[in-house]
Scaffold this motif. Structure first.
Motif, PDB file in Angstrom:
ATOM      1  N   VAL A  24       0.843  -1.199   0.000  1.00 51.53           N
ATOM      2  CA  VAL A  24       0.000   0.000   0.000  1.00 51.53           C
ATOM      3  C   VAL A  24       0.876   1.247   0.000  1.00 51.53           C
ATOM      4  O   VAL A  24       0.578   2.239  -0.682  1.00 51.53           O
ATOM      5  CB  VAL A  24      -0.956  -0.007   1.218  1.00 51.53           C
ATOM      6  N   TRP A  25       1.982   1.214   0.745  1.00 52.23           N
ATOM      7  CA  TRP A  25       2.910   2.352   0.748  1.00 52.23           C
ATOM      8  C   TRP A  25       3.480   2.578  -0.650  1.00 52.23           C
ATOM      9  O   TRP A  25       3.579   3.725  -1.114  1.00 52.23           O
ATOM     10  CB  TRP A  25       4.036   2.091   1.743  1.00 52.23           C
ATOM     11  N   ALA A  26       3.881   1.502  -1.329  1.00 53.12           N
ATOM     12  CA  ALA A  26       4.425   1.626  -2.680  1.00 53.12           C
ATOM     13  C   ALA A  26       3.385   2.224  -3.623  1.00 53.12           C
ATOM     14  O   ALA A  26       3.705   3.075  -4.469  1.00 53.12           O
ATOM     15  CB  ALA A  26       4.879   0.257  -3.195  1.00 53.12           C
ATOM     16  N   LEU A  27       2.132   1.795  -3.485  1.00 56.85           N
ATOM     17  CA  LEU A  27       1.047   2.329  -4.302  1.00 56.85           C
ATOM     18  C   LEU A  27       0.850   3.824  -4.032  1.00 56.85           C
ATOM     19  O   LEU A  27       0.746   4.633  -4.965  1.00 56.85           O
ATOM     20  CB  LEU A  27      -0.250   1.568  -3.991  1.00 56.85           C
ATOM     21  N   ALA A  28       0.816   4.187  -2.756  1.00 56.87           N
ATOM     22  CA  ALA A  28       0.599   5.581  -2.381  1.00 56.87           C
ATOM     23  C   ALA A  28       1.742   6.470  -2.846  1.00 56.87           C
ATOM     24  O   ALA A  28       1.536   7.627  -3.234  1.00 56.87           O
ATOM     25  CB  ALA A  28       0.422   5.686  -0.869  1.00 56.87           C
ATOM     26  N   THR A  29       2.962   5.943  -2.796  1.00 57.05           N
ATOM     27  CA  THR A  29       4.135   6.716  -3.191  1.00 57.05           C
ATOM     28  C   THR A  29       4.189   6.937  -4.696  1.00 57.05           C
ATOM     29  O   THR A  29       4.527   8.031  -5.169  1.00 57.05           O
ATOM     30  CB  THR A  29       5.415   5.997  -2.714  1.00 57.05           C
ATOM     31  N   LYS A  30       3.844   5.910  -5.455  1.00 56.40           N
ATOM     32  CA  LYS A  30       3.905   6.036  -6.918  1.00 56.40           C
ATOM     33  C   LYS A  30       2.751   6.853  -7.470  1.00 56.40           C
ATOM     34  O   LYS A  30       2.908   7.546  -8.478  1.00 56.40           O
ATOM     35  CB  LYS A  30       3.910   4.640  -7.563  1.00 56.40           C
ATOM     36  N   GLN A  50      -1.008   6.832   9.548  1.00 52.52           N
ATOM     37  CA  GLN A  50       0.152   7.697   9.358  1.00 52.52           C
ATOM     38  C   GLN A  50       1.111   7.148   8.304  1.00 52.52           C
ATOM     39  O   GLN A  50       2.298   7.446   8.319  1.00 52.52           O
ATOM     40  CB  GLN A  50       0.889   7.860  10.694  1.00 52.52           C
ATOM     41  N   LEU A  51       0.565   6.365   7.379  1.00 50.69           N
ATOM     42  CA  LEU A  51       1.427   5.721   6.389  1.00 50.69           C
ATOM     43  C   LEU A  51       1.837   6.673   5.275  1.00 50.69           C
ATOM     44  O   LEU A  51       3.002   6.739   4.888  1.00 50.69           O
ATOM     45  CB  LEU A  51       0.718   4.496   5.799  1.00 50.69           C
ATOM     46  N   ALA A 159      11.984   0.836  -1.977  1.00 51.52           N
ATOM     47  CA  ALA A 159      11.424  -0.161  -1.076  1.00 51.52           C
ATOM     48  C   ALA A 159      11.018   0.470   0.248  1.00 51.52           C
ATOM     49  O   ALA A 159      11.700   1.354   0.768  1.00 51.52           O
ATOM     50  CB  ALA A 159      12.435  -1.278  -0.826  1.00 51.52           C
ATOM     51  N   PHE A 160       9.900   0.023   0.759  1.00 50.83           N
ATOM     52  CA  PHE A 160       9.467   0.432   2.098  1.00 50.83           C
ATOM     53  C   PHE A 160      10.522  -0.007   3.108  1.00 50.83           C
ATOM     54  O   PHE A 160      11.030  -1.122   3.066  1.00 50.83           O
ATOM     55  CB  PHE A 160       8.124  -0.231   2.409  1.00 50.83           C
ATOM     56  N   GLU A 161      10.870   0.897   4.038  1.00 45.38           N
ATOM     57  CA  GLU A 161      11.900   0.592   5.034  1.00 45.38           C
ATOM     58  C   GLU A 161      11.323   0.373   6.417  1.00 45.38           C
ATOM     59  O   GLU A 161      11.620  -0.618   7.078  1.00 45.38           O
ATOM     60  CB  GLU A 161      12.934   1.722   5.083  1.00 45.38           C
ATOM     61  N   SER A 162      10.504   1.317   6.884  1.00 47.95           N
ATOM     62  CA  SER A 162       9.991   1.242   8.248  1.00 47.95           C
ATOM     63  C   SER A 162       8.815   2.181   8.412  1.00 47.95           C
ATOM     64  O   SER A 162       8.736   3.227   7.753  1.00 47.95           O
ATOM     65  CB  SER A 162      11.099   1.625   9.246  1.00 47.95           C
ATOM     66  N   LEU A 163       7.906   1.824   9.311  1.00 48.33           N
ATOM     67  CA  LEU A 163       6.803   2.730   9.640  1.00 48.33           C
ATOM     68  C   LEU A 163       7.320   4.043  10.210  1.00 48.33           C
ATOM     69  O   LEU A 163       6.638   5.068  10.147  1.00 48.33           O
ATOM     70  CB  LEU A 163       5.878   2.057  10.658  1.00 48.33           C
ATOM     71  N   GLY A 167       7.054   5.692   6.621  1.00 44.56           N
ATOM     72  CA  GLY A 167       5.780   6.237   7.066  1.00 44.56           C
ATOM     73  C   GLY A 167       5.989   7.438   7.977  1.00 44.56           C
ATOM     74  O   GLY A 167       7.090   7.961   8.126  1.00 44.56           O
ATOM     75  N   ARG A 168       4.909   7.858   8.622  1.00 42.61           N
ATOM     76  CA  ARG A 168       4.973   9.061   9.459  1.00 42.61           C
ATOM     77  C   ARG A 168       4.699   8.755  10.924  1.00 42.61           C
ATOM     78  O   ARG A 168       4.463   9.655  11.717  1.00 42.61           O
ATOM     79  CB  ARG A 168       3.957  10.091   8.948  1.00 42.61           C
ATOM     80  N   MET A 169       4.744   7.489  11.303  1.00 42.18           N
ATOM     81  CA  MET A 169       4.522   7.118  12.690  1.00 42.18           C
ATOM     82  C   MET A 169       5.683   7.605  13.556  1.00 42.18           C
ATOM     83  O   MET A 169       6.844   7.531  13.162  1.00 42.18           O
ATOM     84  CB  MET A 169       4.360   5.599  12.815  1.00 42.18           C
ATOM     85  N   LYS A 170       5.371   8.092  14.741  1.00 35.90           N
ATOM     86  CA  LYS A 170       6.387   8.586  15.659  1.00 35.90           C
ATOM     87  C   LYS A 170       6.917   7.448  16.514  1.00 35.90           C
ATOM     88  O   LYS A 170       6.148   6.689  17.099  1.00 35.90           O
ATOM     89  CB  LYS A 170       5.802   9.679  16.560  1.00 35.90           C
TER      90      LYS A 170
END
Length: 350
Positions: A24-30, A50-51, A159-163, A167-170
């Motif tokens: 989902v992160w890859a989809l949102a980023t592209k 917060q993704l 590539a997704f690395e970490s939330l 992402g934007r999680m604290k």
């Protein structure tokens, strides 16, 4: 022109939902111009709120508010009001199939997950060929659904690395009872439980792993992840016997704090379970122990290495995709034949 808005459906257990996050992160980023709404159980909110800026979350209580056909019809009416332009069913079970049917009748663009059931059946067939062949990963299967909707993504570039980074999680501070990692101190996570016995390394052998790790480094800290009643009883015995052991549930509140602790670990030792996937989502190396199941079924954690997979070759293995079948021999030799020394030797690679 109508704004592109994709509904992503994935109910199911914690680990399964966690595996959708990198895709989902890859989809949102592209496709930053595309709105994405993830429909799942309430616990999954932490993954998606917060993704990415264009990702939102919608929870569905399928046991109460949206129970049965009447409840699903009510959920469908609520979804239609969101004006989706495409529907990605990443679950492909009875409930999501019913929703998908309704959307198909409404002439929405719809695609669903291919579970490769024939490949799964062949993989777990007692007469399967040796060596066995890997199936497509869950991440690749999820990406394929979006490609069929007209949104191809490359989940490996970037590539997704970490939330906490992608992402934007604290990342939260640790309470005083945990403290901060001292220079040179090794923090190792242990998640020895899973949903089914066919995926759980014998506890007496896991305790031997603890003893060997402490003998190797008496200043290491071993964080025990789990929360069920029997799990807490086991952890209580271990923490009384070994001062280096800490029961995480006694000190932290909520998944975000647990994820923050996982991100500080040098390594996590986990079964084929949700904790493998949670640690993967915060970029932590996982040494995973496999019994009745096999990484070739496509469920190895995100970005985890094959070198960190601990498993025993047995003619009867894998016998199950999910680990829920009883052992045909009655002794779970696939797990019992793994020695504690194997796990410790693999951990030395960190």
């Amino acid at each position: 022109m109508k704004t592109e808005h994709i509904l992503v459906i994935r109910f199911s257990a914690l680990g399964d939902v966690a595996m959708t996050v990198p895709v989902v992160w890859a989809l949102a980023t592209k496709y930053p111009q595309v709105r994405i709404t993830v429909l799942s159980r309430p616990f999954a909110r932490m993954f998606f709120d917060q993704l990415a800026p264009n990702v939102s979350f919608m929870e569905a209580d399928l046991k109460n508010e949206y129970h049965g056909v009447k409840g699903l019809n009510a959920l469908y009416r609520r979804l239609v009001a969101k004006q989706f332009t495409a529907v990605a069913d990443l679950h492909n079970i009875m409930r999501s199939n019913y929703l998908r049917l309704r959307f198909n009748l409404g002439r929405y663009k719809v695609a669903h997950l291919d579970k490769h059931r024939s490949l799964r059946k062949a993989l777990t067939n007692p007469q399967h060929p040796v060596p066995i062949s890997p199936m497509p990963t869950s991440f690749a299967n999820y990406a394929d659904v979006f490609a069929r909707l007209g949104y191809p993504v490359d989940i490996h570039e970037p590539a997704f690395e970490s939330l906490f980074t992608s992402g934007r999680m604290k990342c939260e501070d640790m309470p005083e009872t945990i403290g901060e990692k001292k220079e040179g101190e090794k923090w190792i996570g242990l998640a020895p439980f899973a949903a089914h016995i066919g995926k759980i390394y014998p506890l007496e052998k896991m305790e031997e792993v603890i003893r060997l790790l402490i003998r190797q480094d008496e200043h290491c800290r071993l964080f025990l992840f789990g929360g069920g009643k029997s799990e807490m009883e086991t952890f209580g015995r271990w923490t009384q016997s070994y001062s280096q052991c800490v029961t995480v549930a006694d000190h932290l509140k909520g998944f975000q704090q647990e994820l923050s602790l996982m991100s500080r670990l040098d390594v996590m030792v986990s079964m084929d379970s949700a904790n493998m996937h949670l640690a993967s989502l915060v970029g932590t190396r996982v040494v995973s122990v496999w019994g009745a199941t096999h990484p070739y079924a496509g469920f190895l954690g995100w970005q985890q290495r094959q070198e960190d997979v601990i498993q025993q070759d047995e003619p009867c293995r894998p016998c199950s995709v999910y680990g829920n079948r009883p052992c045909i021999h009655g002794d779970y030799r696939c797990l019992n034949n793994i020695t504690p020394q194997q796990i410790v030797e693999t951990l030395k690679l960190y």
